[in-house]
Design a protein around this motif. Sequence first.
Motif, short mmCIF file in Angstrom:
data_model
loop_
_atom_site.label_atom_id
_atom_site.label_comp_id
_atom_site.label_asym_id
_atom_site.label_seq_id
_atom_site.Cartn_x
_atom_site.Cartn_y
_atom_site.Cartn_z
N ASP A 32 0.84 -1.20 0.00
CA ASP A 32 0.00 0.00 0.00
C ASP A 32 0.87 1.25 0.00
O ASP A 32 0.57 2.23 -0.69
CB ASP A 32 -0.93 0.00 1.22
N ASP A 53 2.00 1.99 -3.35
CA ASP A 53 0.90 2.23 -4.28
C ASP A 53 0.80 1.12 -5.32
O ASP A 53 0.50 1.38 -6.50
CB ASP A 53 1.07 3.60 -4.97
N PRO A 110 -1.27 -2.18 -6.60
CA PRO A 110 -2.61 -2.74 -6.43
C PRO A 110 -2.57 -4.09 -5.72
O PRO A 110 -1.74 -4.94 -6.04
CB PRO A 110 -3.14 -2.87 -7.86
N THR A 111 -3.47 -4.30 -4.76
CA THR A 111 -3.44 -5.52 -3.97
C THR A 111 -4.79 -6.24 -3.93
O THR A 111 -5.01 -7.08 -3.05
CB THR A 111 -3.01 -5.22 -2.52
N THR A 151 -0.85 -7.07 -9.90
CA THR A 151 -0.04 -6.78 -8.71
C THR A 151 1.44 -7.01 -9.00
O THR A 151 2.29 -6.17 -8.66
CB THR A 151 -0.48 -7.67 -7.53
#
Length: 457
Positions: free
Chosen positions: A319, A322, A324-325, A346
């Motif tokens: 996070d 930055d 994506p998860t 990811t």
Amino acid sequence: MNTQQADAPGRRWAPWLVALLAIALVGGLALGVGAARMGLLPESAAPTPTPTEVVVPHPTVTTGSSTPRTCSIADDVTSSAALDFHGIVERADTGEVLFARQEDEATPTASVMKLVTAVTAVSTLGADTRLPTTVYPGTEAGSVVLVGGGDPTLKSQTTSYYAQATASIAELADAVTAAGGATTVSYDDSLFTGDTWQPSWNDADRVDGSTSAISALMIDAGRADPTTEYSPRTLTPSEDAADAFAAALGADVDDTIGIEPDSEPIAEVWSPTVEQLVETMLLDSDNVIAEVLARLVAIELGAGSDFDAVDAGQQLALDALDVPTAGFVGADGSGLSRDNRGSAATIVGLLELIDEGDDGLGILRDYLPENMQSGTLEQRINGVPDGAVQAKTGYTDQVYALAGFMVLPDGVQLTFALFVAVPNPETDATTTTITNRNALDAAATAIYNCGIELTNR
């Protein structure tokens, strides 16, 4: 201005009208400049006072490629051997996505999870950080306590599989002997808590020699034979380290003895740097180094110190970067667990960070295996020039994975993440075979051959 909407071909203007328009243009420019000087127009709005200069508008620049994209890999990614194919391929220079298939859907990751561990370790712990192993005075006369700081490469003897190993039991024993010696040894591995063996791991991986029980205090990453990569691994790493230290001192072991309060260390040795540990982890797909680094990231970020904390630590680190998860699950740091999940999007997000090189992450590019040259790709993807593919590999009985970079003959770089996965990993009894790995390598080869003409059709 849309350059496609110019005057129709063949239109001609009368000479008197051309002259009149020229006079009006020059006069308008002069009036605009004068108005700006009087405050009627902002200075930035004034026309350029060089009416003889002709400004030709450029067409709109897009990130898309002007090269026709007609080369399909549909047959490669829809074959039965490709199982449930997930992937994304993009141009590194423009960000243009050339191919995408289920790129946002989470899938088992296998050892591609080590890219998560590598990026989060370097960004959170720092590339130059070293891990200590320390000896303190014990609470009993003549006793000392061996304290683990997370170095899995601590050597039990002079030779080690880890060529970069910098700390040894002998060095600690020599320092203690110089300080007066010891008759009893205890140990402290409390930096890591909870289970030492992840519940979803298969014990065959320990017996086959790729994985050990995980502790903050280890020697030789738990190997029975310290000099070979694959050797049966221990389920009692802390005890083994204490035994080796006691043997070097000619002492006994008593694990009930604690550290003398407010005491100073008698001896201390330091691991290779995090960067060096990551290099070995990526090239050799070293599970033990990966687990130690993932646990240290979780501790550093305040997420905890057991296996359950690994996922929370990775989520926090991703996070912050930055990345994506959506759908991400980091059940461990190595990718060995069947519970790991991650999407191609990811993983490509991580590769973009590596390619950009910010926060010291650029070093990771050099530590990815290269096809037909190094690491776990040393004998793979022979259909493209040697070294043209730099990528992290991954394998479990649920998935084969490959993620990294391709450099095309014209120098253009592609960034990619590809997964050949069992369709329903939670319930499907299907297991991957070498046929599926070959299908993955064939897809990678087809992508290289298509280059920037790769189409998603």
